[in-house]
Design a protein around this motif. Structure first.
Motif, PDB file in Angstrom:
ATOM      1  N   VAL A 298     -33.164 -62.145   7.718  1.00 10.04           N
ATOM      2  CA  VAL A 298     -31.897 -62.049   8.448  1.00 10.04           C
ATOM      3  C   VAL A 298     -31.853 -63.175   9.480  1.00 10.04           C
ATOM      4  O   VAL A 298     -32.671 -63.216  10.396  1.00 10.04           O
ATOM      5  N   MET A 299     -30.901 -64.085   9.310  1.00 14.29           N
ATOM      6  CA  MET A 299     -30.856 -65.283  10.150  1.00 14.29           C
ATOM      7  C   MET A 299     -29.698 -65.184  11.138  1.00 14.29           C
ATOM      8  O   MET A 299     -28.588 -65.644  10.850  1.00 14.29           O
ATOM      9  N   SER A 300     -29.971 -64.583  12.279  1.00 13.19           N
ATOM     10  CA  SER A 300     -28.899 -64.408  13.262  1.00 13.19           C
ATOM     11  C   SER A 300     -28.954 -65.436  14.391  1.00 13.19           C
ATOM     12  O   SER A 300     -28.129 -65.384  15.300  1.00 13.19           O
ATOM     13  N   ALA A 301     -29.908 -66.352  14.344  1.00 12.10           N
ATOM     14  CA  ALA A 301     -30.002 -67.355  15.409  1.00 12.10           C
ATOM     15  C   ALA A 301     -28.771 -68.259  15.430  1.00 12.10           C
ATOM     16  O   ALA A 301     -28.179 -68.546  14.392  1.00 12.10           O
ATOM     17  N   ALA A 302     -28.406 -68.673  16.639  1.00 12.52           N
ATOM     18  CA  ALA A 302     -27.356 -69.682  16.818  1.00 12.52           C
ATOM     19  C   ALA A 302     -28.043 -71.040  16.915  1.00 12.52           C
ATOM     20  O   ALA A 302     -28.329 -71.534  18.011  1.00 12.52           O
TER      21      ALA A 302
ATOM     22  N   SER B 148     -17.340 -69.284   1.964  1.00 12.98           N
ATOM     23  CA  SER B 148     -17.873 -70.570   1.504  1.00 12.98           C
ATOM     24  C   SER B 148     -19.293 -70.792   2.028  1.00 12.98           C
ATOM     25  O   SER B 148     -20.131 -71.364   1.329  1.00 12.98           O
ATOM     26  N   LYS B 149     -19.615 -70.273   3.220  1.00 19.55           N
ATOM     27  CA  LYS B 149     -21.008 -70.341   3.717  1.00 19.55           C
ATOM     28  C   LYS B 149     -21.932 -69.480   2.849  1.00 19.55           C
ATOM     29  O   LYS B 149     -23.051 -69.891   2.537  1.00 19.55           O
ATOM     30  N   LEU B 150     -21.464 -68.286   2.479  1.00 17.22           N
ATOM     31  CA  LEU B 150     -22.266 -67.401   1.627  1.00 17.22           C
ATOM     32  C   LEU B 150     -22.645 -68.113   0.323  1.00 17.22           C
ATOM     33  O   LEU B 150     -23.793 -68.070  -0.119  1.00 17.22           O
TER      34      LEU B 150
ATOM     35  N   ARG C  44     -22.434 -71.521  -0.386  1.00 12.09           N
ATOM     36  CA  ARG C  44     -23.148 -72.788  -0.178  1.00 12.09           C
ATOM     37  C   ARG C  44     -24.618 -72.559   0.166  1.00 12.09           C
ATOM     38  O   ARG C  44     -25.490 -73.326  -0.248  1.00 12.09           O
ATOM     39  N   LYS C  45     -24.906 -71.468   0.897  1.00 15.13           N
ATOM     40  CA  LYS C  45     -26.279 -71.219   1.347  1.00 15.13           C
ATOM     41  C   LYS C  45     -27.009 -70.208   0.461  1.00 15.13           C
ATOM     42  O   LYS C  45     -28.125 -69.821   0.759  1.00 15.13           O
ATOM     43  N   ASN C  46     -26.362 -69.765  -0.639  1.00 16.99           N
ATOM     44  CA  ASN C  46     -26.990 -68.850  -1.606  1.00 16.99           C
ATOM     45  C   ASN C  46     -27.453 -67.544  -0.957  1.00 16.99           C
ATOM     46  O   ASN C  46     -28.584 -67.105  -1.135  1.00 16.99           O
TER      47      ASN C  46
END
Ligand code: CTP
Ligand code: CA
Length: 224
Positions: free
Chosen positions: A96-100, A161-163, A165-167
């Motif tokens: 889970v990548m929640s970092a800004a 589109s992020k979903l 592009r980042k798989n």
């Protein structure tokens, strides 16, 4: 730790969570950063741990206490965050990548404090590595990978589109529209999009309740 308690739904699972901002050094006393508090990522790490997962939290600078039982790796910059994520990614079942993460970093870090001049000044920047996209490109079908998106316009289309592009398996869209959602608050309002482009909208609630909702999705995904 809860790791070996077999009754818990995420017992035996390993999780990697990123949280907080990154700081990109300009000189020994200055940096480029952002207003991320880290609260959302810490709440997710805490919840995953409570559900039985063995959690590694890679966190930029925050004022938060590490949740009990969570193993925290403190980082400052995007490149440090990337290095730890690459180390822990292949063993993780849940990411889970929640970092800004900063999108740009100074090309050069001045070794001495930069002195002011009469003229205007600018700082040459280069792009940071997209940590989430890097991990997504080597993701296996057994891993569940979740990213976040912060948008101010065309929210759903940009998040989708992020979903792609980042798989990712899921992208969590943070609403900027509602008062009470976002960086400085203890509450959040999210919309989750999956690979089938199904959209799930949640009410405004505490970040710990939002974390519980996200972790329920994760548990269901791993059971399916
Ligand atoms: N992310 C990352 N590494 C980066 C930038 C972003 O891992 N260098 C991750 C974030 O942790 C988040 C997701 O990518 O889970 C989306 O971040 P966001 O800033 O919304 O999207 P970007 O792809 O950076 O695009 P932009 O900022 O232009 O909207
Ligand atoms: Ca960004």
């Amino acid at each position: 730790s809860n790791y070996l308690q077999p009754s818990l739904p995420l017992a035996g699972k390993k999780a990697l969570v990123t949280a907080g901002p990154t700081y990109e050094a300009i000189d020994p006393v200055r940096f480029i950063g952002n207003h991320s508090s880290g609260k959302m990522g810490y709440a997710i790490a805490e919840r995953l741990q409570a559900l039985g997962a063995q959690v590694t939290l890679v966190a930029g600078p925050t004022a938060l206490a590490t949740p009990p039982g969570v193993s925290k790796l403190a980082v400052t910059s995007a490149s440090e965050m990337l290095a730890y994520c690459e180390q822990h990614f292949s063993a993780a079942d849940i990411i889970v990548m929640s970092a800004a993460v900063a999108d740009y970093t100074p090309i050069e870090v001045a070794t001495q404090k930069i002195k002011k001049k009469d003229s205007e000044m600018s700082i040459p920047l280069k792009k940071t590595v997209d940590i989430l996209a890097t991990l997504g490109s080597t993701k296996s079908s057994e891993q569940v990978l979740i990213g976040f998106a912060l948008e101010t316009n065309n929210e759903l289309a940009n998040a989708l589109s992020k979903l792609k592009r980042k798989n990712l398996d899921y992208i969590v869209l943070n609403s900027m529209q509602d008062a009470g959602a976002g960086f400085a608050t203890d509450t959040n309002k999210i919309t989750v999009i999956d690979r089938q482009e199904q959209i799930q909208s949640f009410e405004l609630k505490s970040k710990s309740a939002v974390a519980a909702d996200i972790c329920t999705l994760i548990v269901k995904h791993l059971q399916a």
